[in-house]
Design a protein around this motif. Structure first.
Motif, short mmCIF file in Angstrom:
data_model
loop_
_atom_site.label_atom_id
_atom_site.label_comp_id
_atom_site.label_asym_id
_atom_site.label_seq_id
_atom_site.Cartn_x
_atom_site.Cartn_y
_atom_site.Cartn_z
N ALA A 140 63.92 -29.22 -22.62
CA ALA A 140 65.25 -28.90 -22.11
C ALA A 140 65.19 -28.49 -20.64
O ALA A 140 66.03 -28.90 -19.83
N VAL A 144 71.61 -32.55 -23.18
CA VAL A 144 70.32 -32.05 -23.63
C VAL A 144 70.37 -31.51 -25.06
O VAL A 144 69.53 -31.87 -25.89
N LEU A 182 64.39 -31.68 -18.42
CA LEU A 182 65.54 -32.56 -18.31
C LEU A 182 66.66 -31.90 -17.53
O LEU A 182 67.39 -32.55 -16.77
#
Length: 901
Positions: free
Chosen positions: A829, A804, A832
């Motif tokens: 972030a 990430v 994900l």
């Protein structure tokens, strides 16, 4: 005399005569080398010419046939005699003055439009092909090949299509499986010579795959209509069994099934190919509609019948399509549930994971009963809840109300499904054990709630942040009106929190309605008046004070508060035939001079008397008045509330206590409170002279048996759900904002801890893109809004996958960010991280709850994420067709953004 020759086939003779007549040969007869025998009538009509076929074993027979020939008639002489044996005198009357041979390949050329050449690989197959192409040629001839060469594939495909009565394009495994369902189309193939059947089978196997061999073998054995059921069983009997007993049973089944394939011993490749083709047919047919579903079910039942005949019923559990397989999987799931129910020794969390895996197998079954699958899902949710830590007792009544709204109401919803149970006794027993464990914890919670209810009711203290039913109009409805918005107030008599969770999902699922909560935090609830019966709590709601009364009192109080408002009871909502709502109701909803339209909907309360409130899913389909009113609500904000909740009848588990009155769930305070009861007195008790005894145990009742009850002190009765809905701007009213996902964490699929968003030092180049923190707005409740739960914002985590930060720092990512409407790096972030932690998948609810995205915005957020990460049209993020589950293609993410794996 030459060696014996074969008998002439009628079709071959006809084709030869057609070619002879096409030559404009003036000869009156043609002699063909064949046995002097003719199995059918002697007279033929070919191209308008009368032709007589005469077997001629001797020259005298030939001479007689020529002598007896009728005027205008042509002759075909079938003979084994040579030219010399016939003599020049007879040969002079014959075509080309010779005995001509029937060359089957010459006929084949003719039948295919006079092609000039034959594929050598076709000729090498043997005479059976030429004979079959001649004998089974359609009346209009075979379709000519695209060129001058008759290829092997064109000839055999044409022959197979004719014999099977199938279009050439359907000569694949799916077409053959479909063909096997039509018994009348198989008859022709069962009568062809063995050489033809074997040759066509070999050809189909080479083109349609190994499934063709067992399909055609079953047809020749007279079991073609069972090809699909046999294929469904083949996947079970030819599977690689890891257990000796399973493999032995499968071997026995294979042997017993061989006669249905004419003695053919299937190879594992053939069996698996047939199985895959049969299952694919089931899937296609089920998806084709009701008729297809019935046909597919017939095939499934036939497969089970065959399994019973060959003694392999015990192997059906591994099938993903057979109905019996679903039953086996559900029993395996029940075994896992039984082991995962916490006992005095407490089950390990791994047992819940095993139950979750067993549930996945149940859900994957294509013949699954949707109702039973949903019950199994509820069972897993309850297991996850039981394995969460049961925290300390709530300190205040407001805490207890919030526990009911945010946790225990969801438990009640799942518990009702488990209580309804399953028809299979082993599964039912597992659910009974689970229900007992859930009831034990819920009873503790109910007692804690009732204790706080009695204490704070007796104290008659100011409610503070706690919302009381008599204050709903002042603290919820009136502030909305003060802000210039009109209101539709829906009062669902008898709706508890469990039912409200279902109704809210039904109303908001399409995205047309957005749920608002105080300050965008978690849902709150309302405390009913006591005892929790309609004449007290609904009248108090509409009067704005603790009181009692029926519809007349409610109408009077409502009109006093809002003279231009409109309160509708059941009779006022009903309309004439063909109209969902009374025209006056529609006019009131549309009237800008009517600030509040309130409607009392009795659907749920009516079910307590004569329905089935425990197993009904309360949504727009079951509470139709809600859907009708929402569809006509214009631009009104909707406040959806009830007057009290309910508990369902416990059947044989019920405890009937004596009472001087006939009420089901409350009695006067003349006697002391016993087990499962609590004495309550104070200003919010409107009956019994301000002092009553209320049961807090759900099993207890006093009056006659019904489907459900209310009046007591259980939170399922005393806590009222509150839903506020809008169709447009979720920030339109101060103090309200789009709410987070309402379901608790254990309701959704479990995931490992979510990784944190990068710190300032982790991504300094991205700090300028962060979205500003939205200020807290003033609450409409005129009280301090409850703090949002932890799920409402991304929680901190110690580490973040290297993938990430690498993405956020990549040049390609910077290029793709939209400078006008950027998706904050922290949100990217978090989303994900959730997907990575969940094995590259998560539901939308989980993403919204764990990433701190309001429930109604998660779909748009995922759409923005998809666009951000989709380079050159390759989707890194995809959403399942059900619209619920999001997938991350991790490898494609690494490739598209040139990240280090």
């Amino acid at each position: 005399m030459s060696a014996p020759v074969s008998t002439a086939q009628p079709d071959a003779v006809r084709r030869k005569v057609e070619a002879w007549l096409a030559e404009d040969d003036p000869a009156e007869a043609i002699a063909l080398t064949a046995r002097p025998e003719w199995p059918v009538g002697p007279l033929l009509t070919v191209a308008g010419t009368a032709v007589r076929v005469v077997p001629c074993p001797t020259p005298i027979a030939a001479r007689a046939a020529l002598h007896d020939r009728a005027e205008g008639e042509r002759l075909v002489l079938l003979t084994e005699l040579t030219d010399s044996e016939l003599g020049d005198g007879l040969l002079a009357h014959l075509s080309r003055q010779t005995v001509r041979k029937i060359d089957p390949w010459d006929l084949v050329r003719q039948l295919f439009g006079g092609v000039s050449a034959l594929d050598p690989t076709l000729v090498r197959l043997g005479r059976w092909v030429a004979n079959a192409l001649t004998d089974f040629a359609p009346p209009t001839g075979w379709p000519p090949p695209p060129g001058v060469l008759l290829t092997r594939d064109h000839a055999l495909r044409s022959l197979a299509a004719e014999l099977l009565d199938l279009p050439p394009a359907e000569l694949d495994d799916s077409g053959l499986v479909q063909w096997s369902t039509h018994a009348h189309r198989q008859l022709r193939f069962t009568t062809v010579p063995d050489a033809v059947a074997e040759g066509i089978t070999d050809y189909l196997t080479s083109t349609a795959g190994p499934a063709a061999t067992p399909i055609m073998a079953s047809v020749r054995a007279g079991h073609g209509v069972d090809a699909i059921p046999l294929g469904l069983l083949a996947g079970l009997l030819w599977a690689n069994g890891s257990e000796t007993a399973v493999e032995v049973a499968a071997a026995i089944g294979r042997t017993r099934m061989e006669p249905r394939f004419g003695g053919l011993r299937l190879s594992p490749t053939q069996a698996q190919a047939l199985h895959q083709a049969a299952e694919a047919w089931i899937y296609r047919t089920v998806d084709s509609g009701p008729h297809g579903q019935a046909e597919a079910m017939r095939m499934l039942r036939q497969a089970e019948a065959i399994a019973a005949e060959i003694g392999t019923t015990d192997l059906l559990g591994s099938s993903a399509v057979l109905p019996t397989g679903f039953g086996y999987r559900l029993r395996a799931f029940a075994d896992a549930v039984r082991l995962a129910v916490p006992t005095s020794g407490s089950a390990l969390p791994a047992a819940v994971a095993r139950a979750q895996s067993a549930l996945a197998a149940v859900e994957a079954h294509r013949a699954a009963d949707t109702r039973r699958v949903e019950t199994a899902r509820m069972a897993v949710r309850l297991l996850r809840w039981l394995h969460t830590v049961d925290g300390p007792a709530p300190a205040t009544l407001q805490d207890a109300v919030h526990r009911q709204v945010r946790q225990d109401g969801w438990v009640d919803r799942a518990r009702l499904d488990i209580f309804a149970g399953d028809p299979d006794l082993p599964v039912a027993e597992a659910y009974r054990l689970l229900h007992e464990a859930v009831d034990a914890r819920r009873s503790r919670h109910d007692q804690q709630f009732a204790t706080l209810l009695a204490r704070e009711t007796a104290a008659n203290a100011e409610p503070g942040a706690l919302l009381l039913v008599e204050d709903v109009l002042d603290r919820v409805v009136q502030p909305i009106l003060d802000h210039g918005r009109r209101v539709l107030l829906l009062i669902l008599d008898g709706m508890g929190v469990a039912a409200a969770t279902e109704l809210a999902e039904s109303v908001t699922s399409s995205g047309a309605w957005v749920e608002l909560t105080p300050a965008g935090g978690p849902r709150t609830g309302v405390l009913a008046a006591l005892p929790t019966v309609t004449e007290v709590s609904r009248c108090s709601l509409l009067s704005g004070r603790i009181t009692t009364g029926g519809q007349r009192a409610e109408l009077t109080a409502f009109a006093k508060r809002w003279p231009t408002g409109r309160l509708l009871h059941k009779k006022a909502i009903r309309a004439a035939a063909g109209t969902a709502l009374d025209p006056e109701v529609l006019a009131a909803l549309d009237d800008r001079a009517t600030p509040v339209v309130a409607a009392v909907i009795n659907t749920i309360d009516d079910a307590l008397d004569r329905g089935d409130p425990g197993s009904t899913v309360w949504g727009r389909d079951t509470v139709t008045a809600v859907g009708d009113l929402l569809a006509s609500a214009a631009d009104r904000m909707v406040v959806l509330v009830s007057d009290h909740g309910h508990v369902v009848d416990r059947g044989p588990e019920s405890v009937v206590l004596p009472s001087a009155g006939s009420e089901n769930r409350w009695r006067t305070g003349s006697g002391p409170a016993g087990a499962g009861e609590i004495a309550v007195s104070g200003g919010r008790v409107a009956l019994g002279g301000g002092s009553v005894v209320l049961p807090w145990r759900e099993e207890v009742r006093y009056g006659p048996r019904k489907a459900g009850y209310h009046g007591g002190a259980a939170p399922a009765e005393a806590v009222i759900p509150l839903l506020v809905l809008t169709t447009n701007d979720d920030q339109a009213v101060p103090g309200w904002a789009g709410g987070p996902v309402a379901s608790p964490d254990w309701w959704r699929e479990p995931l490992p801890e979510v990784v944190a968003a990068p710190s300032d030092s982790a991504s300094p180049a991205r700090n300028r893109h962060r979205s500003p923190v939205e200020p807290q707005v003033e609450s409409l409740f005129d009280l301090d809004p409850a703090p949002a739960p932890a799920a409402a914002a991304p929680a901190p985590h110690p580490t973040l996958p290297d993938l990430v930060p690498a993405l956020l720092a990549s040049p390609r990512y910077a290029e793709r960010r939209n400078p006008r409407t950027p998706l904050a790096d922290e949100r990217v972030a978090a989303l994900l991280g959730i997907l990575l932690a969940g094995g590259d998948r998560a539901t939308l609810d989980t993403l919204a709850a764990r990433a701190g995205v309001p429930a109604h915005r998660i779909t748009g957020t995922i759409t923005a994420l998809r666009r951000l990460l989709q380079v050159e049209g390759y989707p890194v993020i995809t959403v399942d067709p059900d619209g619920r589950t999001v997938h991350l293609n991790r490898a494609l993410l690494v490739e598209q953004f040139e990240l280090e794996p």
